[in-house]
Design an enzyme around this catalytic site. Structure first.
Site, short mmCIF file in Angstrom:
data_model
loop_
_atom_site.label_atom_id
_atom_site.label_comp_id
_atom_site.label_asym_id
_atom_site.label_seq_id
_atom_site.Cartn_x
_atom_site.Cartn_y
_atom_site.Cartn_z
N ARG A 152 30.89 -27.33 -6.35
CA ARG A 152 29.62 -26.66 -6.67
C ARG A 152 30.00 -25.01 -5.80
O ARG A 152 29.84 -23.86 -6.16
CB ARG A 152 28.61 -27.20 -5.69
CG ARG A 152 27.75 -27.94 -6.19
CD ARG A 152 26.53 -28.54 -4.86
NE ARG A 152 25.45 -27.31 -4.58
CZ ARG A 152 24.56 -27.32 -3.90
NH1 ARG A 152 24.81 -28.86 -2.49
NH2 ARG A 152 24.03 -26.73 -3.30
N HIS B 141 17.85 -23.62 5.67
CA HIS B 141 18.78 -24.97 5.25
C HIS B 141 20.42 -24.28 5.01
O HIS B 141 21.16 -25.40 4.38
CB HIS B 141 19.10 -25.57 3.08
CG HIS B 141 16.82 -25.11 3.48
ND1 HIS B 141 16.33 -26.10 2.30
CD2 HIS B 141 16.01 -25.63 3.98
CE1 HIS B 141 15.20 -26.11 2.18
NE2 HIS B 141 14.89 -25.80 3.79
N1 APR Z 1 13.21 -16.79 -11.95
C1 APR Z 1 12.26 -17.52 -11.13
N2 APR Z 1 11.77 -18.87 -10.48
C2 APR Z 1 12.54 -19.15 -11.55
C3 APR Z 1 13.76 -19.03 -12.34
C4 APR Z 1 13.82 -17.99 -12.87
N3 APR Z 1 15.02 -17.72 -13.75
N4 APR Z 1 14.20 -19.78 -13.41
C5 APR Z 1 13.35 -21.13 -12.93
N5 APR Z 1 12.90 -21.19 -11.46
C6 APR Z 1 11.93 -21.84 -10.50
C7 APR Z 1 11.43 -23.29 -11.28
O1 APR Z 1 10.62 -22.81 -12.14
C8 APR Z 1 11.24 -23.58 -10.33
O2 APR Z 1 9.72 -23.66 -9.66
O3 APR Z 1 12.52 -22.27 -9.72
C9 APR Z 1 11.70 -23.08 -9.27
C10 APR Z 1 12.88 -24.05 -8.49
O4 APR Z 1 13.22 -25.75 -8.48
P1 APR Z 1 13.64 -26.42 -7.58
O5 APR Z 1 15.08 -26.97 -8.35
O6 APR Z 1 13.01 -27.21 -6.54
O7 APR Z 1 14.64 -25.11 -6.34
P2 APR Z 1 13.91 -25.59 -4.63
O8 APR Z 1 12.42 -25.01 -5.11
O9 APR Z 1 14.30 -24.22 -4.46
O10 APR Z 1 14.62 -26.45 -3.89
C11 APR Z 1 13.71 -26.97 -2.75
O11 APR Z 1 15.20 -28.86 -2.21
O12 APR Z 1 16.41 -30.33 -2.84
C12 APR Z 1 15.73 -29.66 -1.68
O13 APR Z 1 17.33 -28.49 -0.23
C13 APR Z 1 16.86 -28.20 -1.51
O14 APR Z 1 16.62 -26.48 -1.00
C14 APR Z 1 16.37 -26.97 -1.91
C15 APR Z 1 14.57 -27.56 -1.98
#
Ligand code: APR
Length: 267
Positions: free
Chosen positions: A81, A142
């Protein structure tokens, strides 16, 4: 669903309303998730990761138990990563936030769930004169994948050099106590830094507005921050192309990509 006939409800109307909310707010909490880095080429957490790693889930590798069981595998995943991230650049969303926070840091704080360090890089690239004004520096909830810490004592440091995860013997060791060094990130099942979390909750309790960008809003305790702002009478602006459990509560929801929306919203 937007009504194009109603100027305040159509996408443009929402952007105008959101801009006004954020411009008029004295105390703002910004919360970002993996989605803000998607346009930098960083896979979001719930995306399919390609190749070797697709058979592992973060929940299996980003844990103290996985590190105790097989530190070499966990470091190999993190180094993969980190290698990816070394070629990624902050995108227009990171840069728009960095400009805004540097221009008006008072009463503003950016908390990110991301460990990719891209908010920091956007901030450092600004080379703003009062770079470390209280509100300007991004705050990682985090941790940071480019920082390392001892798995036993309090030693920690920046960890920019590539880690050789070809064998346990080649993994980095603590210069103080010789225990294995680990990525300075919060793993599943671990608590966030209580000082950082208390600061975030206190800011949310006193915020007039919260800008939530690119998070699925399901992982606690970060997902509680916008809800605390709402309960305290503040407004929430959500930027995400997909709906989330927060969307129905948001004061203004902008269905769009962060890289396109944030420069319009903040510049
Ligand atoms: N612009 C804005 N939002 C976006 C884009 C974009 N270009 N592309 C995707 N997304 C949104 C998706 O729709 C989704 O709702 O970003 C979000 C990503 O969600 P996750 O993959 O769940 O990531 P996150 O919310 O940061 O996860 C939170 O979970 O796994 C743990 O510690 C890890 O920090 C992470 C936490």
């Amino acid at each position: 669903m937007h009504d194009a006939r109603d100027p305040l409800r159509g996408p443009l109307g929402r952007l105008t309303r959101a801009r006004r909310l954020l411009d008029e707010a004295e105390r703002v909490l910004v919360l970002t998730g993996a989605g803000i880095s998607a346009e930098s080429g960083v896979p979001t957490f719930r995306d399919e990761m390609e190749g070797l790693w697709s058979r592992f889930r973060p929940e299996e590798l980003a844990t103290p138990q996985a590190f105790a069981r097989d530190p070499r595998l966990v470091w190999a995943w993190y180094e993969w990563r980190r290698e990816q991230l070394r070629t990624c650049r902050p995108n227009a969303a990171h840069r728009a936030l960095a400009r805004r926070l540097a221009a008006a840091p008072e009463g503003r704080r950016l908390y990110t769930q991301n460990v990719d360090g891209l908010h920091d890089r956007a901030h450092d690239e600004l080379a703003c004169p009062d770079g470390d004004a209280e509100g300007a520096r991004p705050r990682p909830l985090h941790g940071d994948i480019f920082r390392v810490r001892c798995s036993r004592c309090a030693w920690h440091d920046r960890g920019l050099d590539p880690v050789d995860a070809s064998a346990v013997d080649t993994l980095p060791r603590c210069p103080r106590c010789e225990a294995l060094v680990r990525p300075a990130v919060v793993w599943f099942g671990e608590a966030l830094d209580p000082e950082v979390l208390e600061g975030a909750v206190e800011h949310a309790q006193n915020a007039d507005a919260c800008l939530v960008v690119g998070t699925s809003a399901v992982v606690q305790p970060a997902a509680s921050l916008p809800r605390i702002v709402l309960q305290a009478g503040g407004a929430v602006v959500e930027v995400n192309p997909q709906p989330t459990p927060l969307s129905s509560m948001a004061t203004v929801r902008i269905a769009g990509a962060a890289g396109a929306v944030l420069p319009e919203l903040l510049d």
